[in-house]
Enzyme design. Structure first.
Site, PDB file in Angstrom:
ATOM      1  N   PHE A 137       0.943  -1.090  -0.020  1.00 17.33           N
ATOM      2  CA  PHE A 137       0.052  -0.101  -0.076  1.00 17.33           C
ATOM      3  C   PHE A 137       0.934   1.133  -0.049  1.00 17.33           C
ATOM      4  O   PHE A 137       1.725   1.283   0.747  1.00 17.33           O
ATOM      5  CB  PHE A 137      -0.750   0.047   1.261  1.00 17.33           C
ATOM      6  CG  PHE A 137      -2.126   1.129   1.223  1.00 17.33           C
ATOM      7  CD1 PHE A 137      -3.019   0.562   0.605  1.00 17.33           C
ATOM      8  CD2 PHE A 137      -1.808   2.199   2.045  1.00 17.33           C
ATOM      9  CE1 PHE A 137      -4.002   1.780   0.578  1.00 17.33           C
ATOM     10  CE2 PHE A 137      -2.882   3.053   1.912  1.00 17.33           C
ATOM     11  CZ  PHE A 137      -4.150   2.794   1.333  1.00 17.33           C
ATOM     12  N   ASP A 208       2.452  -5.028   8.942  1.00 19.83           N
ATOM     13  CA  ASP A 208       1.147  -4.291   8.464  1.00 19.83           C
ATOM     14  C   ASP A 208       0.017  -5.281   8.506  1.00 19.83           C
ATOM     15  O   ASP A 208      -0.313  -5.989   7.416  1.00 19.83           O
ATOM     16  CB  ASP A 208       1.389  -3.271   7.276  1.00 19.83           C
ATOM     17  CG  ASP A 208       0.095  -2.369   7.294  1.00 19.83           C
ATOM     18  OD1 ASP A 208      -0.955  -2.725   7.446  1.00 19.83           O
ATOM     19  OD2 ASP A 208       0.271  -1.278   6.420  1.00 19.83           O
ATOM     20  N   TYR A 233     -10.667   0.709  10.843  1.00 17.17           N
ATOM     21  CA  TYR A 233     -11.829   0.928  10.061  1.00 17.17           C
ATOM     22  C   TYR A 233     -12.063  -0.009   9.051  1.00 17.17           C
ATOM     23  O   TYR A 233     -13.258   0.258   8.130  1.00 17.17           O
ATOM     24  CB  TYR A 233     -11.908   2.444   9.497  1.00 17.17           C
ATOM     25  CG  TYR A 233     -10.558   2.660   8.700  1.00 17.17           C
ATOM     26  CD1 TYR A 233     -10.441   2.410   7.472  1.00 17.17           C
ATOM     27  CD2 TYR A 233      -9.565   3.478   9.480  1.00 17.17           C
ATOM     28  CE1 TYR A 233      -9.481   2.692   6.839  1.00 17.17           C
ATOM     29  CE2 TYR A 233      -8.413   3.791   8.568  1.00 17.17           C
ATOM     30  CZ  TYR A 233      -8.337   3.309   7.304  1.00 17.17           C
ATOM     31  OH  TYR A 233      -7.162   3.605   6.477  1.00 17.17           O
ATOM     32  N   LYS A 234     -11.349  -1.169   8.895  1.00 20.64           N
ATOM     33  CA  LYS A 234     -11.785  -1.890   7.690  1.00 20.64           C
ATOM     34  C   LYS A 234     -12.424  -3.131   8.444  1.00 20.64           C
ATOM     35  O   LYS A 234     -13.603  -2.954   8.796  1.00 20.64           O
ATOM     36  CB  LYS A 234     -10.480  -2.490   7.041  1.00 20.64           C
ATOM     37  CG  LYS A 234      -9.575  -1.252   6.285  1.00 20.64           C
ATOM     38  CD  LYS A 234      -8.370  -1.361   5.761  1.00 20.64           C
ATOM     39  CE  LYS A 234      -7.986  -0.155   4.861  1.00 20.64           C
ATOM     40  NZ  LYS A 234      -6.323  -0.288   4.590  1.00 20.64           N
ATOM     41  N   ARG A 382     -11.980  -5.289  -6.833  1.00 22.41           N
ATOM     42  CA  ARG A 382     -11.784  -5.837  -5.576  1.00 22.41           C
ATOM     43  C   ARG A 382     -12.830  -6.227  -4.924  1.00 22.41           C
ATOM     44  O   ARG A 382     -13.766  -5.063  -4.864  1.00 22.41           O
ATOM     45  CB  ARG A 382     -10.740  -4.744  -4.673  1.00 22.41           C
ATOM     46  CG  ARG A 382      -9.957  -5.298  -3.849  1.00 22.41           C
ATOM     47  CD  ARG A 382      -8.761  -4.518  -3.340  1.00 22.41           C
ATOM     48  NE  ARG A 382      -9.455  -3.242  -2.479  1.00 22.41           N
ATOM     49  CZ  ARG A 382      -9.051  -2.515  -1.826  1.00 22.41           C
ATOM     50  NH1 ARG A 382      -8.115  -2.915  -1.217  1.00 22.41           N
ATOM     51  NH2 ARG A 382      -9.654  -1.597  -1.076  1.00 22.41           N
TER      52      ARG A 382
HETATM   53  C1  LIG Z   1      -5.813   0.849   4.612  1.00 23.11           C
HETATM   54  C2  LIG Z   1      -4.302   0.679   4.666  1.00 23.11           C
HETATM   55  C3  LIG Z   1      -3.534   1.754   5.285  1.00 23.11           C
HETATM   56  C4  LIG Z   1      -4.003   3.114   5.639  1.00 23.11           C
HETATM   57  O1  LIG Z   1      -3.298   3.864   6.459  1.00 23.11           O
HETATM   58  P1  LIG Z   1      -4.112   5.101   7.156  1.00 23.11           P
HETATM   59  O2  LIG Z   1      -2.721   6.027   7.475  1.00 23.11           O
HETATM   60  O3  LIG Z   1      -4.843   4.371   8.131  1.00 23.11           O
HETATM   61  O4  LIG Z   1      -4.839   6.108   6.075  1.00 23.11           O
HETATM   62  C5  LIG Z   1      -2.094   1.479   5.340  1.00 23.11           C
HETATM   63  N1  LIG Z   1      -1.428   0.471   4.850  1.00 23.11           N
HETATM   64  C6  LIG Z   1      -2.152  -0.510   4.573  1.00 23.11           C
HETATM   65  C7  LIG Z   1      -1.403  -1.735   4.148  1.00 23.11           C
HETATM   66  C8  LIG Z   1      -3.633  -0.401   4.474  1.00 23.11           C
HETATM   67  O5  LIG Z   1      -4.211  -1.491   3.827  1.00 23.11           O
END
Ligand SMILES: *Cc1c(COP(=O)(O)O)cnc(C)c1O
Length: 423
Positions: A137, A208, A233-234, A382
């Site tokens: 990400f 992560d 939040y996921k 997705r």
């Molecule tokens: C959703 C996600 C994030 C989100 O980061 P925020 O700082 O909360 O916006 C980070 N890393 C991964 C791998 C994600 O899927």
């Protein structure tokens, strides 16, 4: 809707029967699911738990509105980040370490990587490389880039695929950052084995867990992980922008200082001392004042997740993703859909992704029919298959909608080519 039976024996009727046998079926009633919508995006923004509305009202009307500043003590606001962190710690199998709910995943990645770099600098200053995945990400990569640019003599080394990890782990690597489940492909690393591989090369590892927590069984203590971060939040249904978490193995907590040393991480914040002195426990993972309202409503989704049997959740997640993949193969085989998620259920998380040359428009047409998934560059559709509130019949119906969109080329409507700020 079609009443046909697939070659593998699936029909809408057999999906309904599978739902009747589902031991997790009752959890669906704990969420607000809008009528006419099949929600396949719980891996990006979870749904609203029924109890969160009531909790929001209580924290706003009574705790903020009436109790005001007294709430830091009387309603235990001050303890919330660590109290909720303990719950997350339990959920991720990290009860031996320290965990706090705080900040965003991006900020927590910075904190965890900085700590790992400092710990390694004390042990072996020649280790100055941070290894990461090119297809992680983007925020994970951006944070590393920012960190490297503020340090002297450090570098980032990107691997292009899983096989590239071994070659990247040379004796100059300080820390490796991996996403347990890839946000785009849904591919999942074997956490205990890969942690051992990384440690054998002398590197620390930050995991992560954004696309794992709440969907995939986790055991960060048992895996030997050094640090972990993730969002709520996921799959935890914490609400838009609800605070993330950071976890440190017990052995590293003492070395976990800075550079984000704020007053909430101080041993005695209300001593108002001039010198920073870190708290001895999980409080040292904090920086500043926390978003209490968001944290309070997030706890409702977290409490639901803690009541779920992790093995049953995983079993249903695999059942749903396998059903989706089988139905697409059997009913949509004529269309240019390429599965980018591992076909082996053991090697994936809880979402399924396909490439399609018109992926963006296809997804918009699908959303218009009430099937909400999302789109990620390049060309990737997705579909998040959240086992807590989705049914087999939802998967059947979603694939039928996708079939209509593709068979009838509904995606060709020009309105589906227009892009919003968020895909
Ligand atoms: C959703 C996600 C994030 C989100 O980061 P925020 O700082 O909360 O916006 C980070 N890393 C991964 C791998 C994600 O899927």
């Amino acid at each position: 809707m079609s009443t046909e039976t697939t070659t593998a024996g699936w029909s809408r009727e057999s999906c309904l029967q599978a739902d009747e046998r589902d031991p997790l079926a009752a959890f669906r009633d704990e969420f607000v699911l809008p009528p006419g919508v099949i929600y396949l995006d719980g891996n990006s923004l979870g749904v609203l738990p029924v109890g969160a509305r009531e909790r929001a009202d209580a924290v706003i009307t009574r705790e903020w509105g009436t109790d005001l500043i007294r709430s830091w003590n009387t309603n235990r606001w001050f303890e919330m980040p660590v109290r909720l962190g303990e719950k997350i710690g339990r959920l991720i199998g990290g009860g031996d370490g320290a965990c706090a709910v705080t900040d965003t995943t991006s900020v927590n990645i910075f904190k965890a990587l900085s700590a790992a770099v400092r710990i390694q600098a004390a042990a072996d200053p020649a280790r100055r490389v941070i290894v990461a995945e090119r297809d992680n990400f983007p925020t994970d990569l951006y944070v590393i880039q920012g960190l490297v640019s503020s340090l002297h003599g450090y570098d980032i080394r990107l691997i292009d695929d899983r096989d590239g990890l071994a070659a990247a782990l040379t004796d100059d690597v300080a820390v490796t950052l991996l996403s347990h489940v890839n946000y785009r492909t849904g591919a999942r690393w074997d956490m205990p084995a890969v942690t051992a591989q990384i440690h054998a090369a002398g590197s620390l590892v930050v995991w992560d867990l954004c696309h794992s927590v709440g969907a995939v069984p986790l055991d960060v203590d048992g895996s030997g992980a050094d640090f972990a971060v993730g969002c709520t939040y996921k799959y935890l249904n914490g609400g838009p922008g609800s605070p993330a978490f950071i976890w440190s193995a017990a052995r590293h907590l003492a070395g976990m200082t800075g550079p984000l040393t704020g007053w909430w991480g101080h041993r005695d914040p209300f001593a108002m001392a001039v010198e920073f002195a870190p708290a001895p426990d999980a409080r040292r993972l904090l920086v500043g004042t926390q978003p209490i309202i968001s944290m309070a409503t997030m706890e409702v989704g977290l409490d639901i997740a803690l009541r779920v049997d992790a093995a049953a959740l995983r079993e249903k997640s695999i059942a749903l993703s396998t059903l989706f993949i089988d139905l697409v193969a059997q009913r949509l085989g004529d269309h240019p859909l390429t599965l980018v998620t591992p076909a082996d259920p053991d090697a994936r998380g809880s979402h399924v992704s396909y490439r399609h040359p018109e992926g963006y428009a296809v997804m918009q047409a699908l959303i218009d029919r009430g099937v909400i998934g999302d789109y990620r560059e390049p060309e990737v559709l997705r579909f998040g298959l959240t086992p807590l509130y989705l049914r087999h019949v939802d998967v059947w119906d979603a694939v039928e909608h996708l079939r209509r969109v593709l068979d009838d080329e509904l995606w060709r409507d020009p309105q589906y080519a227009r892009r919003g700020a968020v895909t």
